[in-house]
Scaffold this motif. Structure first.
Motif, PDB file in Angstrom:
ATOM      1  N   CYS A  88       1.524   2.249 -10.072  1.00 57.48           N
ATOM      2  CA  CYS A  88       2.742   1.232 -10.100  1.00 57.48           C
ATOM      3  C   CYS A  88       3.619   1.802 -11.364  1.00 57.48           C
TER       4      CYS A  88
ATOM      5  N   VAL B   9      -8.303  -1.522 -11.963  1.00 59.75           N
ATOM      6  CA  VAL B   9      -7.696  -2.724 -12.730  1.00 59.75           C
ATOM      7  C   VAL B   9      -6.461  -3.083 -11.787  1.00 59.75           C
TER       8      VAL B   9
ATOM      9  N   GLN C 141      -6.342   3.765  -2.173  1.00 57.78           N
ATOM     10  CA  GLN C 141      -6.777   4.841  -3.064  1.00 57.78           C
ATOM     11  C   GLN C 141      -7.754   4.754  -3.725  1.00 57.78           C
TER      12      GLN C 141
ATOM     13  N   SER D 247      -4.346  -2.478  -2.337  1.00 55.57           N
ATOM     14  CA  SER D 247      -5.018  -2.835  -1.111  1.00 55.57           C
ATOM     15  C   SER D 247      -6.402  -2.170  -1.030  1.00 55.57           C
TER      16      SER D 247
ATOM     17  N   ILE E 140      -5.230   2.223 -12.211  1.00 60.01           N
ATOM     18  CA  ILE E 140      -4.260   1.135 -12.563  1.00 60.01           C
ATOM     19  C   ILE E 140      -3.631   0.426 -11.139  1.00 60.01           C
ATOM     20  N   GLY E 141      -3.894  -0.452 -10.816  1.00 61.24           N
ATOM     21  CA  GLY E 141      -3.082  -1.007  -9.500  1.00 61.24           C
ATOM     22  C   GLY E 141      -3.918  -0.963  -8.364  1.00 61.24           C
TER      23      GLY E 141
ATOM     24  N   ILE F 114       1.230  -1.270   0.166  1.00 64.48           N
ATOM     25  CA  ILE F 114      -0.074   0.052  -0.041  1.00 64.48           C
ATOM     26  C   ILE F 114       0.970   1.222   0.071  1.00 64.48           C
TER      27      ILE F 114
ATOM     28  N   GLY G 253      -3.433  -3.525 -16.716  1.00 63.38           N
ATOM     29  CA  GLY G 253      -3.779  -2.143 -16.668  1.00 63.38           C
ATOM     30  C   GLY G 253      -3.162  -1.439 -17.845  1.00 63.38           C
ATOM     31  N   TYR G 254      -1.873  -1.928 -18.154  1.00 65.41           N
ATOM     32  CA  TYR G 254      -1.288  -1.154 -19.211  1.00 65.41           C
ATOM     33  C   TYR G 254      -2.015  -1.248 -20.341  1.00 65.41           C
TER      34      TYR G 254
ATOM     35  N   GLY H 282      -6.958  -7.511 -14.891  1.00 71.47           N
ATOM     36  CA  GLY H 282      -6.238  -7.378 -16.103  1.00 71.47           C
ATOM     37  C   GLY H 282      -5.103  -6.789 -16.228  1.00 71.47           C
TER      38      GLY H 282
HETATM   39  N1  SAH Z   1      -3.378   1.953  -5.156  1.00 64.15           N
HETATM   40  C1  SAH Z   1      -2.777   0.767  -4.486  1.00 64.15           C
HETATM   41  C2  SAH Z   1      -1.199   0.720  -4.748  1.00 64.15           C
HETATM   42  C3  SAH Z   1      -0.845  -0.922  -4.590  1.00 64.15           C
HETATM   43  S1  SAH Z   1       0.983  -1.228  -5.619  1.00 64.15           S
HETATM   44  C4  SAH Z   1      -3.112   0.983  -2.876  1.00 64.15           C
HETATM   45  O1  SAH Z   1      -3.106   2.072  -2.588  1.00 64.15           O
HETATM   46  O2  SAH Z   1      -2.676   0.078  -2.064  1.00 64.15           O
HETATM   47  C5  SAH Z   1       0.675  -1.227  -6.979  1.00 64.15           C
HETATM   48  C6  SAH Z   1      -0.367  -2.082  -7.551  1.00 64.15           C
HETATM   49  O3  SAH Z   1      -0.321  -2.290  -8.930  1.00 64.15           O
HETATM   50  C7  SAH Z   1      -0.098  -3.756  -7.147  1.00 64.15           C
HETATM   51  O4  SAH Z   1      -1.060  -4.338  -6.514  1.00 64.15           O
HETATM   52  C8  SAH Z   1       0.322  -4.432  -8.394  1.00 64.15           C
HETATM   53  O5  SAH Z   1      -0.042  -5.883  -8.290  1.00 64.15           O
HETATM   54  C9  SAH Z   1      -0.566  -3.707  -9.516  1.00 64.15           C
HETATM   55  N2  SAH Z   1      -0.178  -3.776 -10.707  1.00 64.15           N
HETATM   56  C10 SAH Z   1       1.248  -3.894 -11.277  1.00 64.15           C
HETATM   57  N3  SAH Z   1       1.225  -3.917 -12.443  1.00 64.15           N
HETATM   58  C11 SAH Z   1      -0.065  -3.723 -13.045  1.00 64.15           C
HETATM   59  C12 SAH Z   1      -0.685  -4.019 -14.217  1.00 64.15           C
HETATM   60  N4  SAH Z   1       0.104  -4.072 -15.455  1.00 64.15           N
HETATM   61  N5  SAH Z   1      -2.058  -3.983 -14.287  1.00 64.15           N
HETATM   62  C13 SAH Z   1      -2.835  -3.709 -13.236  1.00 64.15           C
HETATM   63  N6  SAH Z   1      -2.275  -3.675 -12.007  1.00 64.15           N
HETATM   64  C14 SAH Z   1      -0.917  -3.855 -11.793  1.00 64.15           C
END
Ligand code: SAH
Length: 205
Positions: A142, A95, A81, A78, A74-75, A50, A123-124, A121
């Motif tokens: 990320c 995602v 956010q 936890s 994207i990401g 996180i 997220g890119y 999925g």
């Molecule tokens: N916003 C989150 C940050 C988590 S860390 C929070 O507040 O907890 C970043 C996250 O991005 C991780 O869970 C990781 O698995 C995810 N992630 C990494 N590459 C990704 C991708 N290509 N598509 C989607 N999620 C991705």
């Protein structure tokens, strides 16, 4: 925590309110409760973390979110956010690449009453197959090796993307999309951060 955020340069009242209202300890393991309101990243399983509260606050402030906006995250990680964005009235699409986190966090957000739409999925690619776009705002949580073209394509003209760019460490970019061509994008840079990497097909299992 909110006082510390103010000292670190967070001035947006809507961001500070949301961060004061969403309990961060809901989004981490109870064993880490003692650290929930410290300004540090914490492990959330699947080798992910996180983000620091100050990073969440800074990214959210740069995003300039208003109630009712469609936001793609994207990401999911936890879900913290995600919850902050929901609390600010955004319609959130999020995602996550890792099935373990997707399962756990989509259930948690539902249980807590946050109405984000969660997707498993890469997220890119944004949300290509299920197209809810274009989005007013896109936030990447990320570290991205480059600015993903599919995400810029899914951002509205006039929209804003906040993305940490780089491999080992990242520069936080705020990109305002003035038009389809890259020379119409206004790119500003805000500090250096350390994010977990954006996973692609190769380093994901
Ligand atoms: N916003 C989150 C940050 C988590 S860390 C929070 O507040 O907890 C970043 C996250 O991005 C991780 O869970 C990781 O698995 C995810 N992630 C990494 N590459 C990704 C991708 N290509 N598509 C989607 N999620 C991705």
């Amino acid at each position: 925590m909110v006082e510390e955020l103010k000292q670190k340069g967070i001035t947006d009242a809507a961001v500070l309110n949301a961060m004061g209202e969403v309990p961060r300890h809901w989004f981490i393991d109870t064993a880490l409760d003692a650290y929930a309101y410290d300004d540090r990243a914490l492990k959330i399983g699947c080798e992910q973390t996180i983000s620091h509260p100050s990073t969440v606050a800074m990214q959210t402030q740069l995003l300039t979110v208003a109630s009712g906006m469609k936001v793609l995250e994207i990401g999911t990680g936890s879900g913290y956010q995600t919850a902050i964005l929901c609390r600010m009235g955004a319609r959130v699409y999020t995602v996550e690449r890792q099935k373990g986190l997707f399962d756990k966090t989509s259930a948690l957000l539902r249980q807590l009453g946050y109405r984000a739409k969660c997707f498993l999925g890469d997220g890119y690619q944004g949300l290509k197959e299920v197209d809810y776009g274009p989005y007013d705002r896109i936030i990447v949580t990320c570290g991205a090796p480059e600015i993903p073209a599919p995400l810029m394509a899914q951002l509205k003209t006039g929209g804003v993307m906040v993305i940490p760019l780089g491999e080992d460490e990242q520069k936080m970019l705020r990109i305002e999309k003035g038009g389809e061509r890259p020379d119409q994008w206004k790119v500003e840079q805000f500090g250096t951060y350390s994010f977990v990497p954006m996973l692609d097909g190769r380093n994901f299992s």
